[in-house]
Scaffold this active site. Structure first.
Site, PDB file in Angstrom:
ATOM      1  N   LYS A 124       0.824  -1.223   0.000  1.00  0.00           N
ATOM      2  CA  LYS A 124       0.000   0.000   0.000  1.00  0.00           C
ATOM      3  C   LYS A 124       0.850   1.261   0.000  1.00  0.00           C
ATOM      4  O   LYS A 124       0.481   2.256  -0.612  1.00  0.00           O
ATOM      5  CB  LYS A 124      -0.985   0.000   1.178  1.00  0.00           C
ATOM      6  CG  LYS A 124      -2.048  -1.075   1.009  1.00  0.00           C
ATOM      7  CD  LYS A 124      -3.313  -0.828   1.792  1.00  0.00           C
ATOM      8  CE  LYS A 124      -4.347  -1.864   1.368  1.00  0.00           C
ATOM      9  NZ  LYS A 124      -5.552  -1.878   2.162  1.00  0.00           N
ATOM     10  N   LYS A 147      -5.528 -10.504  -6.013  1.00  0.00           N
ATOM     11  CA  LYS A 147      -6.738 -10.665  -5.198  1.00  0.00           C
ATOM     12  C   LYS A 147      -7.865  -9.735  -5.690  1.00  0.00           C
ATOM     13  O   LYS A 147      -7.598  -8.601  -6.068  1.00  0.00           O
ATOM     14  CB  LYS A 147      -6.338 -10.333  -3.757  1.00  0.00           C
ATOM     15  CG  LYS A 147      -7.448 -10.188  -2.786  1.00  0.00           C
ATOM     16  CD  LYS A 147      -6.913  -9.795  -1.417  1.00  0.00           C
ATOM     17  CE  LYS A 147      -7.253  -8.352  -1.135  1.00  0.00           C
ATOM     18  NZ  LYS A 147      -7.678  -8.043   0.211  1.00  0.00           N
ATOM     19  N   LYS A 160     -11.627  -4.402  -3.162  1.00  0.00           N
ATOM     20  CA  LYS A 160     -12.556  -3.283  -3.207  1.00  0.00           C
ATOM     21  C   LYS A 160     -11.908  -2.080  -3.852  1.00  0.00           C
ATOM     22  O   LYS A 160     -12.566  -1.265  -4.462  1.00  0.00           O
ATOM     23  CB  LYS A 160     -12.916  -2.855  -1.781  1.00  0.00           C
ATOM     24  CG  LYS A 160     -13.858  -3.766  -1.072  1.00  0.00           C
ATOM     25  CD  LYS A 160     -14.413  -3.021   0.130  1.00  0.00           C
ATOM     26  CE  LYS A 160     -14.180  -3.783   1.401  1.00  0.00           C
ATOM     27  NZ  LYS A 160     -13.018  -3.375   2.148  1.00  0.00           N
TER      28      LYS A 160
HETATM   29  P1  ATP Z   1      -8.886  -3.070   0.203  1.00  0.00           P
HETATM   30  O1  ATP Z   1      -8.665  -3.626  -1.147  1.00  0.00           O
HETATM   31  O2  ATP Z   1      -9.577  -1.765   0.219  1.00  0.00           O
HETATM   32  O3  ATP Z   1      -7.654  -3.124   1.053  1.00  0.00           O
HETATM   33  P2  ATP Z   1     -10.196  -5.501   0.710  1.00  0.00           P
HETATM   34  O4  ATP Z   1     -11.022  -5.685  -0.509  1.00  0.00           O
HETATM   35  O5  ATP Z   1      -8.951  -6.288   0.813  1.00  0.00           O
HETATM   36  O6  ATP Z   1      -9.912  -3.981   0.929  1.00  0.00           O
HETATM   37  P3  ATP Z   1     -10.920  -5.718   3.493  1.00  0.00           P
HETATM   38  O7  ATP Z   1     -11.886  -4.842   4.125  1.00  0.00           O
HETATM   39  O8  ATP Z   1      -9.471  -5.419   3.723  1.00  0.00           O
HETATM   40  O9  ATP Z   1     -11.150  -5.797   1.922  1.00  0.00           O
HETATM   41  O10 ATP Z   1     -11.209  -7.215   3.879  1.00  0.00           O
HETATM   42  C1  ATP Z   1     -12.262  -7.682   4.659  1.00  0.00           C
HETATM   43  C2  ATP Z   1     -12.135  -9.168   4.835  1.00  0.00           C
HETATM   44  O11 ATP Z   1     -12.399  -9.832   3.606  1.00  0.00           O
HETATM   45  C3  ATP Z   1     -10.749  -9.647   5.266  1.00  0.00           C
HETATM   46  O12 ATP Z   1     -10.888 -10.704   6.189  1.00  0.00           O
HETATM   47  C4  ATP Z   1     -10.126 -10.121   3.995  1.00  0.00           C
HETATM   48  O13 ATP Z   1      -9.182 -11.114   4.240  1.00  0.00           O
HETATM   49  C5  ATP Z   1     -11.335 -10.664   3.247  1.00  0.00           C
HETATM   50  N1  ATP Z   1     -11.153 -10.534   1.799  1.00  0.00           N
HETATM   51  C6  ATP Z   1     -11.008  -9.373   1.110  1.00  0.00           C
HETATM   52  N2  ATP Z   1     -10.851  -9.631  -0.203  1.00  0.00           N
HETATM   53  C7  ATP Z   1     -10.891 -10.971  -0.351  1.00  0.00           C
HETATM   54  C8  ATP Z   1     -10.769 -11.863  -1.462  1.00  0.00           C
HETATM   55  N3  ATP Z   1     -10.566 -11.421  -2.684  1.00  0.00           N
HETATM   56  N4  ATP Z   1     -10.879 -13.185  -1.239  1.00  0.00           N
HETATM   57  C9  ATP Z   1     -11.107 -13.651  -0.003  1.00  0.00           C
HETATM   58  N5  ATP Z   1     -11.205 -12.884   1.089  1.00  0.00           N
HETATM   59  C10 ATP Z   1     -11.094 -11.557   0.937  1.00  0.00           C
END
Ligand code: ATP
Ligand code: LTN
Length: 332
Positions: free
Chosen positions: A114, A196, A199
């Protein structure tokens, strides 16, 4: 009572990665751990480690709250709350910084990734982010923390911090254990399946949002990047796109990779993608209907108030106790 704690950042509309890797797992865990109390929160303090538009943040906080409920969480033994509404989270983070080494934070891969993306300087909160997260967990003496695979390193650090505090001041924190789902722990981007699904990915086509309508969902899945080999086989290295679609299908239907491979053995990518789209659409329909009900009612606000009241008491006590153990303040 034993506790399970987890949080999600309100950094954008929820996608099926967060749903399959996180929220849906909470719903299942409520069934497998009926004796535990769940503390699930909207990690808005974590979200501002990167600059956000305040209107967008407000909207996302509300949407995330409503989606937590719409995804089928039962309200008994559940406290749902907004992190910033309980000041003990920030207070605990500071205290724990006194037990965390800079070298440990420098090793965090999420920080490195990040930080690299920031153009106008890296906020120090992005660096100390894992300590705030450790506080979220240790405040409630969580026994388990359900997260996706990407959070494993943060959980290990949380455990190290807890053990260090316990060693210095005597048994004080429960050392938490991660709960990482076997299937769905890492849903990948639909257009770059070695990344991955996130969001905050710049490409909207990389993901399916929980609130996307059927036409969009079908379009996204039909245009997901695959390979030219045309066999529906799970092979993460050579066929990441198809493997990701198999994972999504399996996570929703609870079927194993072998069963899915056998069923679609003689099918084209086109017809497999259609089958994946069908199960995703069916899974999301009831969630979207419930979401509409919640977002247009007072139900969410009332539940967030209740959650805050319950969690706040526990959190405040824990901070006061730690202050005292460290010799802060006047109390003898
Ligand atoms: P950002 O991309 O904004 O950092 P994010 O999409 O990774 O956010 P988080 O809010 O950080 O989302 O994650 C919330 C939960 O969902 C965490 O436990 C994370 O491990 C899980 N998670 C997020 N994206 C995935 C994914 N693609 N597959 C499985 N689990 C996920
Ligand atoms: N860092 C997590 C969100 C998060 C969290 C937590 C998860 C903040 N505090 C406490 C579990 C427990 C993330 O980025 N997914």
């Amino acid at each position: 009572m034993k506790h399970i704690v987890s949080g999600i950042q309100p950094t954008g509309s929820l996608n099926i990665g967060t749903y399959l890797g996180s929220i849906r797992n909470f719903v299942k865990l409520q069934e497998s751990y009926p004796e535990h109390h769940f503390f699930l929160f909207i990690a808005d303090l974590h979200a501002i480690t990167i600059p956000r538009d305040r209107q967008a943040l407000r909207r996302t906080i509300k949407e995330l709250g409503a989606l937590y409920l719409a995804c089928g969480l039962k309200k008994e033994k559940l406290s749902l709350f907004i992190q910033s509404e309980i000041p003990a989270h920030s207070q605990m983070a500071y205290l724990l910084q006194c037990f965390t080494y800079i070298g440990e934070l420098e090793r965090m891969t999420q920080y490195k990734e990040k930080a690299q993306k920031q153009v106008s300087g890296v906020a120090s909160s992005l660096f100390t982010y894992p300590v705030l997260m450790a506080g979220d967990i240790l405040l409630y003496d969580a026994e388990y923390v359900p997260v996706g695979e990407d959070q494993k390193q943060h959980l290990e650090l949380t455990r190290d911090i807890a053990m260090r505090v316990n060693q210095r001041i005597g048994e004080f924190f429960t050392v938490p254990k991660p709960l990482i789902p076997k299937v769905g722990a890492r849903i990948m981007s639909l257009i770059e399946p070695d990344k991955k699904m996130s969001k905050s990915d710049d490409y909207i086509k990389s993901r399916i949002l929980l609130l996307d309508d059927e036409v969009i969902i079908r379009k996204r899945i039909m245009s997901a990047v695959t390979d030219s080999d045309q066999s529906i086989k799970y092979d993460k290295v050579n066929k990441p796109g198809i493997s990701n679609l198999i994972t999504i299908y399996g996570a929703i239907t609870n079927e194993s990779i072998e069963v899915i491979e056998a069923r679609f053995k003689n099918e084209s990518y086109q017809s497999f993608k259609k089958a994946v789209a069908d199960v995703v659409v069916e899974e999301l329909k009831p969630i979207q209907a419930r979401y509409k009900e919640i977002i247009n009612s007072n139900e969410l606000d009332a539940f967030l108030d209740e959650g805050r009241l319950y969690a706040e008491k526990i959190a405040m006590k824990k901070v006061a106790k730690l202050n005292h153990k460290l010799g802060l303040g006047r109390k003898q």
